[in-house]
Design an enzyme around this catalytic site. Structure first.
Site, PDB file in Angstrom:
ATOM      1  CG  HIS A 205      -2.361  -0.254 -22.058  1.00  0.00           C
ATOM      2  ND1 HIS A 205      -3.482   0.502 -22.252  1.00  0.00           N
ATOM      3  CD2 HIS A 205      -1.751  -0.352 -23.271  1.00  0.00           C
ATOM      4  CE1 HIS A 205      -3.553   0.844 -23.529  1.00  0.00           C
ATOM      5  NE2 HIS A 205      -2.526   0.343 -24.166  1.00  0.00           N
TER       6      HIS A 205
HETATM    7  C1  UD1 Z   1      -0.773  -3.166 -27.525  1.00  0.00           C
HETATM    8  C2  UD1 Z   1      -0.634  -2.076 -28.586  1.00  0.00           C
HETATM    9  C3  UD1 Z   1      -1.312  -0.794 -28.118  1.00  0.00           C
HETATM   10  C4  UD1 Z   1      -2.717  -1.037 -27.641  1.00  0.00           C
HETATM   11  C5  UD1 Z   1      -2.705  -2.128 -26.587  1.00  0.00           C
HETATM   12  C6  UD1 Z   1      -4.100  -2.431 -26.059  1.00  0.00           C
HETATM   13  C7  UD1 Z   1       1.391  -2.128 -29.975  1.00  0.00           C
HETATM   14  C8  UD1 Z   1       2.714  -1.491 -30.222  1.00  0.00           C
HETATM   15  N1  UD1 Z   1       0.760  -1.758 -28.849  1.00  0.00           N
HETATM   16  O1  UD1 Z   1       0.007  -2.816 -26.406  1.00  0.00           O
HETATM   17  O2  UD1 Z   1      -1.341   0.107 -29.208  1.00  0.00           O
HETATM   18  O3  UD1 Z   1      -3.269   0.144 -27.094  1.00  0.00           O
HETATM   19  O4  UD1 Z   1      -2.139  -3.298 -27.179  1.00  0.00           O
HETATM   20  O5  UD1 Z   1      -4.139  -3.462 -25.161  1.00  0.00           O
HETATM   21  O6  UD1 Z   1       0.975  -2.952 -30.768  1.00  0.00           O
HETATM   22  N2  UD1 Z   1      -0.113 -10.149 -22.808  1.00  0.00           N
HETATM   23  C9  UD1 Z   1      -0.793 -11.133 -22.130  1.00  0.00           C
HETATM   24  N3  UD1 Z   1      -1.960 -11.568 -22.650  1.00  0.00           N
HETATM   25  C10 UD1 Z   1      -2.461 -11.095 -23.812  1.00  0.00           C
HETATM   26  C11 UD1 Z   1      -1.765 -10.077 -24.470  1.00  0.00           C
HETATM   27  C12 UD1 Z   1      -0.604  -9.603 -23.956  1.00  0.00           C
HETATM   28  O7  UD1 Z   1      -0.367 -11.600 -21.084  1.00  0.00           O
HETATM   29  O8  UD1 Z   1      -3.514 -11.547 -24.270  1.00  0.00           O
HETATM   30  C13 UD1 Z   1       1.165  -9.638 -22.295  1.00  0.00           C
HETATM   31  C14 UD1 Z   1       2.278  -9.709 -23.322  1.00  0.00           C
HETATM   32  O9  UD1 Z   1       2.890 -10.940 -23.353  1.00  0.00           O
HETATM   33  C15 UD1 Z   1       3.175  -8.580 -22.896  1.00  0.00           C
HETATM   34  C16 UD1 Z   1       2.197  -7.573 -22.316  1.00  0.00           C
HETATM   35  O10 UD1 Z   1       0.998  -8.269 -22.026  1.00  0.00           O
HETATM   36  O11 UD1 Z   1       4.041  -8.994 -21.861  1.00  0.00           O
HETATM   37  C17 UD1 Z   1       1.933  -6.420 -23.258  1.00  0.00           C
HETATM   38  O12 UD1 Z   1       1.506  -6.856 -24.536  1.00  0.00           O
HETATM   39  P1  UD1 Z   1       2.068  -6.143 -25.853  1.00  0.00           P
HETATM   40  O13 UD1 Z   1       1.781  -7.023 -26.997  1.00  0.00           O
HETATM   41  O14 UD1 Z   1       3.451  -5.665 -25.610  1.00  0.00           O
HETATM   42  O15 UD1 Z   1       1.230  -4.882 -26.125  1.00  0.00           O
HETATM   43  P2  UD1 Z   1       0.312  -3.927 -25.286  1.00  0.00           P
HETATM   44  O16 UD1 Z   1       1.038  -3.250 -24.189  1.00  0.00           O
HETATM   45  O17 UD1 Z   1      -0.917  -4.670 -24.929  1.00  0.00           O
END
Ligand code: UD1
Length: 364
Positions: A205
Site C-alpha cells: 500500500h
Molecule cells: C496510512 C499511513 C501509513 C500506514 C497506512 C496503513 C500516513 C501518512 N500513512 O496510509 O503510515 O501504514 O495508513 O493502512 O498517515 N481509504 C478508504 N477507507 C479507509 C481509509 C482510507 O477508502 O478506511 C482511502 C483513502 O480515502 C485514500 C486511501 O485509502 O484514498 C489511502 O488512505 P490514506 O489516509 O492516504 O493513507 P494510507 O495509504 O492508508
C-alpha cells in the site's frame, strides 16, 4: 493522571489497545481515546475496535482522507477544541501517521506533556510521508518510548536529551502476544480454502509502490512468480485497489491464477493469516515486526527500513532495488530451504505497555 491517546489509521489501533488496557488497570490513571478518522471504513477501522477490545473512542473527529495538509489541518483544528475541554495531563501519540504529527504539534503548543510511542525509527528516506511525521513528532515530544536499539542511536544523533528517552520494547507485540491464541479460532483459512503453510501472504500500500502504473505492474509480476510456488492471498488496501482501478489494471490482476484477492482483514483474521503463512511479501512497517516475532520469512518490497532490527535479528529481507526479479530469486531461496532463521528482539515480550504506564505515572 488523565491520558488522552490518539488513533488515526489502522496501524495505530493495535498499538493503543494494550496501552489503554494497561492504563485502565493502573489505579492512578484515567484513559481516554481520540480517533481522528483517517481510516474510517468498517474493514479499516471499526472491526479493530471490536476485536482489540477497545471501547468506542471518547471523541471521533471524522476527518477522513484527503491531502496530507487537509488531513493535518483539520485534525489540528478539531483536536485543539478537545484539549481545551479535556485538559489532559498527557497526550500520547503512536507510530508515524498523519494524526501522530498533527496532534503532537497541537498538544505541545498548548503546553501539555506529549509522549511518542515507537519513537526514534528512521528510514532515512524523506520522500516517505511517515518519515516526516516521525521526525516532527520526536523533535517536539517530552517523552520518547523506543522499540529497538536503532531508535536510541537516531535520537542521540538528532540531539535529543537522554532523560526524555526510554527503551521499553514494542507495544504492537503486546497485542500480538495477547491475541495470538484467540486468533487461532478464526475460520479465515477454511473460508478462503487454504491450508497452513501452503500460501504466501501479500500486502502492498505504500504510495511509492502503488501510486504509479510501474509499481502496480511490478506487483503483478511478483504475484505471477509467487503463484508458481504457492497460492497468494492478497488483502487489498483501499489505496491499492483504487489505483488498480484508476490505471485500468484491476481486471488483469483479478485474472492471475492462484491469486486470492480479499478485502482488508480484521486483526484476528490477519494474525491467523500471518501465523500460518509460508512467506509474507509486504511493504508495511508493522508487518516486518510481526513476522520477526512470529519467525515467518518476510520479503519487504522497500529499499530502506526504519526497523533495521527486523533485518539484523529477525526474518526480514529488504529488496534493495525494488525489482520483481530480485523478489523471485529471494523467494526461490526461501523455498529451497534457505530461509533466514531469526530471533526475537530484546523486550518484545508482551509487557511494554505496562512499562510505559509505570514510567508515565512515576516520571510525568
Ligand atoms: C496510512 C499511513 C501509513 C500506514 C497506512 C496503513 C500516513 C501518512 N500513512 O496510509 O503510515 O501504514 O495508513 O493502512 O498517515 N481509504 C478508504 N477507507 C479507509 C481509509 C482510507 O477508502 O478506511 C482511502 C483513502 O480515502 C485514500 C486511501 O485509502 O484514498 C489511502 O488512505 P490514506 O489516509 O492516504 O493513507 P494510507 O495509504 O492508508
Amino acid at each position: 493522571m488523565k491520558i488522552l491517546s490518539i488513533v488515526g489509521a489502522r496501524p495505530n489501533f493495535m498499538k493503543v489497545a494494550p496501552l489503554h488496557r494497561a492504563f485502565v488497570n493502573h489505579s492512578g490513571i484515567e484513559s481516554k481515546i481520540v480517533h481522528t478518522g483517517q481510516h474510517y471504513d468498517e474493514k479499516m477501522s471499526d472491526i479493530f475496535f471490536n476485536q482489540l477490545e477497545l471501547p468506542k473512542p471518547d471523541y471521533y473527529l471524522g476527518i477522513g482522507g484527503g491531502s496530507h495538509t487537509y488531513q493535518k489541518a483539520n485534525v489540528m483544528l478539531a483536536f485543539e477544541k478537545i484539549l481545551q475541554d479535556e485538559k489532559p495531563d498527557i497526550v500520547l501519540v503512536v507510530g508515524d501517521v498523519n494524526a501522530t504529527a498533527a496532534c503532537s504539534i497541537v498538544a505541545v503548543k498548548m503546553g501539555i506533556k506529549t509522549v511518542h510511542v515507537e519513537a526514534g525509527l528512521r528510514s532515512g528516506d524523506r520522500s516517505m510521508p511517515e518519515e516526516i511525521n516521525r521526525m516532527i513528532t520526536d523533535v517536539i515530544c517530552d517523552g520518547l518510548f523506543v522499540t529497538e536499539h536503532s531508535g536510541l542511536i537516531n535520537l542521540a544523533k538528532e540531539g535529543i536529551p537522554d532523560n526524555k528517552i526510554f527503551f521499553v520494547g514494542n507495544v504492537m507485540i503486546d497485542s500480538l502476544i495477547y491475541f495470538r491464541k484467540k486468533a487461532t479460532n478464526s475460520t479465515i483459512l477454511e473460508d478462503i480454502n487454504i491450508a497452513s503453510k501452503d500460501y504466501i501472504l501479500m500486502t502492498m500500500h505504500r504510495p511509492h509502490n502503488v501510486d504509479q502504473e510501474k509499481g502496480l505492474r511490478d506487483i503483478m509480476q511478483i504475484i505471477r512468480y509467487a503463484t508458481k510456488h504457492k497460492k497468494v492471498v492478497f488483502p487489498i488496501h483501499p489505496r491499492t485497489l483504487n489505483n488498480y482501478k484508476k490505471y485500468k489494471l484491476y481486471q488483469e490482476l483479478e485474472k492471475i491464477n492462484n491469486l486470492i484477492l480479499i478485502e482488508p482483514q480484521g486483526y484476528l483474521e490477519f494474525l491467523k493469516l500471518m501465523d500460518n503463512a509460508a512467506l509474507i511479501i509486504t511493504d508495511s512497517g508493522g508487518i516486518q515486526e510481526e513476522t520477526t516475532f512470529l519467525q515467518v520469512p518476510c520479503l519487504t518490497f522497500r529499499d530502506t527500513t526504519e526497523r533495521p532490527i527486523t533485518v539484523e535479528l529477525g526474518t526480514n529481507i529488504l529488496m534493495q532495488d525494488l525489482n520483481p526479479e530480485t523478489v523471485k530469486i529471494k523467494m526461490e531461496n526461501i523455498f529451497d530451504g534457505k530461509a533466514k532463521q531469526g530471533i526475537i528482539p530484546p523486550l518484545w515480550d508482551g509487557n511494554t505497555s505496562k512499562r510505559i504506564a509505570n514510567i508515565l505515572f512515576e516520571k510525568y
